[in-house]
Design a protein around this motif. Sequence first.
Motif, PDB file in Angstrom:
ATOM      1  N   ASP A 331       0.917  -1.109  -0.104  1.00 49.90           N
ATOM      2  CA  ASP A 331      -0.009   0.313   0.152  1.00 49.90           C
ATOM      3  C   ASP A 331       0.627   0.879   0.269  1.00 49.90           C
ATOM      4  O   ASP A 331       2.249   1.072   0.532  1.00 49.90           O
ATOM      5  N   ARG A 564      -6.845   7.210  -0.329  1.00 50.41           N
ATOM      6  CA  ARG A 564      -6.803   5.748  -0.214  1.00 50.41           C
ATOM      7  C   ARG A 564      -5.703   5.867  -0.144  1.00 50.41           C
ATOM      8  O   ARG A 564      -4.083   4.942  -0.775  1.00 50.41           O
ATOM      9  N   ASP A 566      -4.570   3.007   1.553  1.00 50.19           N
ATOM     10  CA  ASP A 566      -4.535   1.464   1.835  1.00 50.19           C
ATOM     11  C   ASP A 566      -4.620   1.251   0.147  1.00 50.19           C
ATOM     12  O   ASP A 566      -4.241   0.021   0.080  1.00 50.19           O
ATOM     13  N   SER A 568      -6.511   1.193  -2.052  1.00 49.47           N
ATOM     14  CA  SER A 568      -7.385   0.912  -3.463  1.00 49.47           C
ATOM     15  C   SER A 568      -7.780   1.234  -4.174  1.00 49.47           C
ATOM     16  O   SER A 568      -7.158   2.244  -4.605  1.00 49.47           O
ATOM     17  N   ASN A 569      -9.219   0.652  -4.905  1.00 48.17           N
ATOM     18  CA  ASN A 569      -8.755   1.341  -6.175  1.00 48.17           C
ATOM     19  C   ASN A 569     -10.576   1.561  -6.246  1.00 48.17           C
ATOM     20  O   ASN A 569     -11.294   1.409  -5.780  1.00 48.17           O
ATOM     21  N   THR A 589      -3.143  -4.129  -6.489  1.00 46.66           N
ATOM     22  CA  THR A 589      -4.223  -3.940  -5.644  1.00 46.66           C
ATOM     23  C   THR A 589      -4.901  -4.824  -5.920  1.00 46.66           C
ATOM     24  O   THR A 589      -5.808  -4.962  -6.846  1.00 46.66           O
ATOM     25  N   GLY A 591      -8.571  -7.371  -6.215  1.00 47.67           N
ATOM     26  CA  GLY A 591     -10.008  -7.361  -6.699  1.00 47.67           C
ATOM     27  C   GLY A 591     -10.904  -6.965  -7.935  1.00 47.67           C
ATOM     28  O   GLY A 591     -10.476  -7.343  -8.336  1.00 47.67           O
TER      29      GLY A 591
END
Length: 1002
Positions: A331, A564, A566, A568-569, A589, A591
Amino acid sequence: KKKTVSFSTMPNDRKINSTAACISFMLEGCELKKVRSNSRMYSRFFVLDADMRSVRWEPSKKDSEKAKIEIKSVKEVRVGKKTPVLRSNGLSDQFPDECAFSIIYGDNYESLDLVASSADVVSAWVMGLRYLVSYGKHTPEAPGTGHPSLRTSWISSVFDLADLEKSGRIPVSRAVQLIKALNPGMKTSTIELKFKELQKANERPGAEVACDLFVEAYCELCTRPEIFFLLVQFSSNKEYLGLKDLLMFLEVEQGMEGVTEEKCLEIVCKYEPSKEGREKGYLAIDGFTRYLLSADCSIFDPQHRKVCQDMAQPLSHYYISSAHSACLLEDNFWGRSDISGYISALGLGCRSIELVLWDGPEGEPVVYTSPSAASCVPFRAVVGLIDQHAFAASAYPLILCLVVRCSAPQQRLAAQCLRKTLGEKLYLEPPNPAASYLPSPEQLKGRILIKGKKLPPGCEDSEGEVSDEEEGWELARRLGQEEQEVPEGGGPRRVRLSRELSELVSLCQAVPFQDFESSRRGQRYWEMCSFSEVEAGRFANECPAELVSYNKRFLSRVYPSPMRIDASNMNPQDFWKCGCQMVAMNYQTPGLMMDLNAGWFRQNGACGYVLRPAIMREEVSYFSANAKDSLPGVPAQLLHLKVISGQNLPKPKGSGAKGEVVEPYVCAEIHGIPADCAEHRTKTALQSGDNPVFDESLEFQINLPELAVLRFVVLDDDYIGDEFIAQYTIPFECLQPGYRHVPLQSLAGEPLPHATLFVHVAITDRRGGGKGHRRGLAGRRGRRVREYTSTKATGIKAIDEVFRTATQPLREATDLRENVQNALVSFKELCGLTPAANMKQCILTVAAWLLHSDNAPSVTLNLAEQYPPMEAQGPIPDLLRKVLTAYETMIQTSRTLIESADAVYSKLIQAQQAGMDFHKELHRIEAKEGLRGRKLQKALESFAWNITVLKGQADLLKHAKAEALDNLWQIHNAGQSCGIGRNGSASPEPSRLRAPLEPIPE
């Protein structure tokens, strides 16, 4: 009464793996629900007579001779709700489609409609009945009895090769390895357990197994009932497909065109394991299974594995695969910068990489996303890596997005490094002021573009001040690294930029965004803006049409919110639907969001560029990204998806549950414009081992197919900690119809060996306007009002008069198309087929009815006619008369469409071109008419709507004519191949009498 059982969920794992097993199941009998025409259901015990000549049921008020159907009177066995009784409103929601089947029998084509407790029971009855109807009461070959079958001979020969001592027995361990080698993905423990069971049942324990036991174990373990059922359905030769059977399967079910018997023989030679089968051109169950699992039968259309789109459009007309923080493996805050992140992103076809330059400790710039990263990467090393890998996966242009956070002296070093390392690859030619659009990816092949700030034209110094990008400072402020203060008055932040770095920027000059009106008036095509996720999201919600219009000429880049932390997208679909070309993703990342991105960019040879839908590219077009229904001029489609079974599903990675059992279910998701976003799930397959059977039908309406993505997710219902098993994401445009295996992937997008979903895919045009709806013959009470697409008033008299001339042609185009659609659906329903069936299937079905009767009525297709009539000699039963009437209506409406389409098409195109003649003068005419504010906006929207509707409806009509001609070709082709076609004396030509296009009832 005997207890009814579902054979896929028995403790003994009893499988129906041959027609012999189906018939023994029918001889035992089971309980089924009999459906009456008054929609009532009664439980009855159904059984096949010992002489295999009749099916009986009890209890019944009729005497025993009447409560039966003779096999020789059966015309057809239909799976699903395919008769008027089963389709009636009172019943359709009481049981799933896959639990229903019908037996059509007798000279009057009556139907016995039945509902079973599970799809497995339906499969056994349907497979057994179809076999008996085709071959009478000759008992099918059971493994190891009488004359050995193709399959038994092959398995025995495999055993003989493994029997090195020629003792007629081989060690159990060797037998296990042999089956594992023949069926990769099967667990060793499953095979060992099967041998123990069989040894115990046959009272032959020991460390060795004989040939007959090996054959039995193989047949029980390696026969997939759903594939065997499919094979029997198409086979005219008991338990294998001949070349003609295979050709029929590929054409009718898989939608393949131009298939020859030579091509079928190639498939047999490639996949049939038995030498005898290859020599005779027979594909038995093992070869058929191998073929269905192979890349040749993939769900992903092979045409899309290579670059298949027009690459000569301006750069702004493509979605571009873009990475944010590609160098980070974890991250944003705790991640370590690692050079392999760039190799990975470029290897996946990424065509836009972000580089944030910071002052390095040794006087040279370094790259990392945040100063807290554990280590930094020298800029020189990153550029060397990019030079090495830039075009490994794609030859199309790579865009390096430079975010400058280093001092002017280090910027000069960065510029020198870029020039020296990248050399000729670096695109430095100044933009052509006379052009209106960016060059195409084809023109820029093998070139690297630099996206960044440029010094103002008047600046003569070696460095100067420019407004800064917002990207990156939020992160720096959080970490206490911010050195720049926001200017008084809250204006844009300013940074120093060296001339050397400024001169590297040509076609992708970064400029701040003010508003859409300023961009329309003053932005040049080589200038581009970056938007934060929050800002772009606000535009997408509040003024989507303006954002779409902006993106027709200019590139825009959307980067993730700095919140964001972390890594994340964001959901790329939120911005693709508004035409944003570069949506920067955190590739590190995994997911859902990364699945969508990776799946989406697979569709054009994974080259990193995907052409946007035409409705988003055309200079004048109406497109609302937040539309809740179908779009003007874009044909909506229905996706009929049947999730049949799963193979070799792994246990969820993070699961804390003990044991190996998973209880999976499948979620099918559509991602696209808001009108298309939907999700359906199957029921949970309980206690199913690694190979669950779902047998469930799902349906989706797709309003903008070019922007839709289908994602399969397999989840565990009985989980502790982690429910995710596998996923696969595929663009709607890449789906192949027919029976296909879905190659499942892990959360990180890596292939899961031998893990698949077996599905059936069919795509049909949505009939008519309004919502897609189910319809049944018995459910037609009233006539639905036909919806016509019409033009909208702009408020400018001269323009409105031009568009008004298209009112009648628009109505005619809709009537021509929908009359054919409605006639087709009626004909298919009477043939007992779904709307997804093709014309060839319909003709073959009618022919099969006639061939299965001793005293069949004489019905022929006169192929001497261009529009072949279906003619009957002598009296015919009521159902067949209805079929002939529906066929005649379908032929007449198709004829009217084919003969009238060109004239209507010309009128629509003339009106569209006359409208476009006003386009260049539009703003002058609006000023003259005094249109301002909301009125002006409405006039522009109505004008774009009208142009889109006229072009779209003309294209739909053209497509409908091509389909009608294809249907005629299929009728001729099927008529010749099934024996009901004749080329004899000319029959009276189908009547030309056609009243002015009256709507055919829905």
